[in-house]
Motif scaffolding. Sequence first.
Motif, short mmCIF file in Angstrom:
data_model
loop_
_atom_site.label_atom_id
_atom_site.label_comp_id
_atom_site.label_asym_id
_atom_site.label_seq_id
_atom_site.Cartn_x
_atom_site.Cartn_y
_atom_site.Cartn_z
N UNK A 137 -16.59 62.66 11.69
CA UNK A 137 -15.06 63.01 12.05
C UNK A 137 -14.62 62.57 13.19
N UNK A 138 -15.19 62.80 14.39
CA UNK A 138 -14.88 62.61 15.78
C UNK A 138 -15.03 61.22 15.91
N UNK A 139 -16.00 60.50 15.27
CA UNK A 139 -16.18 59.06 15.31
C UNK A 139 -14.71 58.31 14.81
N UNK A 140 -14.38 58.88 13.85
CA UNK A 140 -13.02 58.33 13.01
C UNK A 140 -11.97 58.76 13.92
N UNK A 159 3.05 62.36 21.31
CA UNK A 159 1.37 61.94 21.17
C UNK A 159 1.13 63.33 20.65
N UNK A 160 1.23 64.50 21.32
CA UNK A 160 0.51 65.62 20.82
C UNK A 160 0.83 65.94 19.20
N UNK A 161 2.12 65.96 19.05
CA UNK A 161 2.58 66.00 17.56
C UNK A 161 1.71 65.30 16.85
N UNK A 162 1.65 64.05 17.10
CA UNK A 162 0.76 63.03 16.36
C UNK A 162 -0.69 63.47 16.03
N UNK A 163 -1.12 63.92 17.08
CA UNK A 163 -2.84 64.25 17.05
C UNK A 163 -2.92 65.69 16.24
N UNK A 164 -1.74 66.66 16.33
CA UNK A 164 -1.70 67.77 15.37
C UNK A 164 -1.68 67.18 13.74
N UNK A 165 -0.78 66.00 13.53
CA UNK A 165 -0.82 65.77 12.22
C UNK A 165 -2.04 65.31 11.73
N UNK A 166 -2.69 64.49 12.58
CA UNK A 166 -4.15 63.80 12.25
C UNK A 166 -5.00 64.95 12.13
N UNK A 171 -8.77 65.37 6.26
CA UNK A 171 -9.70 64.26 6.14
C UNK A 171 -11.10 64.65 6.24
N UNK A 172 -11.44 65.86 6.81
CA UNK A 172 -12.97 66.52 6.88
C UNK A 172 -13.33 66.56 5.28
N UNK A 173 -12.48 67.23 4.51
CA UNK A 173 -12.99 67.31 3.10
C UNK A 173 -13.17 66.08 2.48
N UNK A 174 -12.82 64.97 2.75
CA UNK A 174 -13.21 63.58 2.20
C UNK A 174 -14.49 63.06 2.88
N UNK A 175 -14.69 63.34 4.10
CA UNK A 175 -15.98 62.91 4.71
C UNK A 175 -17.05 63.76 4.30
N UNK A 179 -16.53 60.29 1.44
CA UNK A 179 -15.27 59.07 0.99
C UNK A 179 -14.52 58.76 2.22
N UNK A 180 -15.12 57.97 3.28
CA UNK A 180 -14.96 57.84 4.59
C UNK A 180 -13.62 56.92 4.49
N UNK A 181 -13.81 55.67 3.60
CA UNK A 181 -12.73 54.90 3.75
C UNK A 181 -11.24 55.77 3.41
N UNK A 182 -11.41 56.82 2.41
CA UNK A 182 -10.18 57.72 2.06
C UNK A 182 -9.68 58.42 3.21
N UNK A 183 -10.75 58.92 3.87
CA UNK A 183 -10.19 59.88 5.00
C UNK A 183 -9.71 59.08 6.03
N UNK A 184 -10.02 57.86 6.22
CA UNK A 184 -9.49 56.92 7.17
C UNK A 184 -8.01 56.63 6.88
N UNK A 185 -7.79 56.48 5.49
CA UNK A 185 -6.61 56.26 4.98
C UNK A 185 -5.44 57.33 5.07
#
Length: 200
Positions: A137-140, A159-166, A171-175, A179-185
Amino acid sequence: VGGGVETEAKVLQLVQAGARVVLISPCEHPTLEPLAQSGAITWHRRAYQPGDLEGCMLAVAHPADKSQNAQIAAEARARGVWLNAVDDPQYCDFILPAVHRQGDLILAVSTSGAAPALGVRIKARLAEEFGPEYALYLQLLREFRPIVAAAYPESFEARKAAWYRLVDADALTLIRLGRLAEARALLWRALREEARLEVV
């Protein structure tokens, strides 16, 4: 200054942190033999002697004979060396927390010397909750650092708001499901909500 049962763990932690380790211990430490043979540590296979702390910045004392701690501490004080005496807080200048690592994730637990065993138990619980998926997750997420910076070059709040959206995207559930590609998407979609750059 080693010899106790936790000597190997302390040496490995220091090597992992990038320290230049000199081990003073007459005892057998099978796990440390490869490090000594490769030159990753310097090992003097004998008991502590006055003068062993010369040139040191930090020392960990865990001799088989705990009564040596007073002498080691006296030398450490005289030389301005920070000392951690394992399970002997009266001689400690600092404490070593129980640490759980998963890639770039580092979680440290300390009981301020009151009950180190409790810190170890809490660390074990953290290890159950924060498994190897967090390293991925952190690599991603690291991939998105320059992207977020480019998207919002002038606004810290944006930038802070964007990071909280991320990080709030699931994504962690997909990882965890592999399903890493889906997590990235999914992370791209989360960033795209307000981003000022074209996301393809």
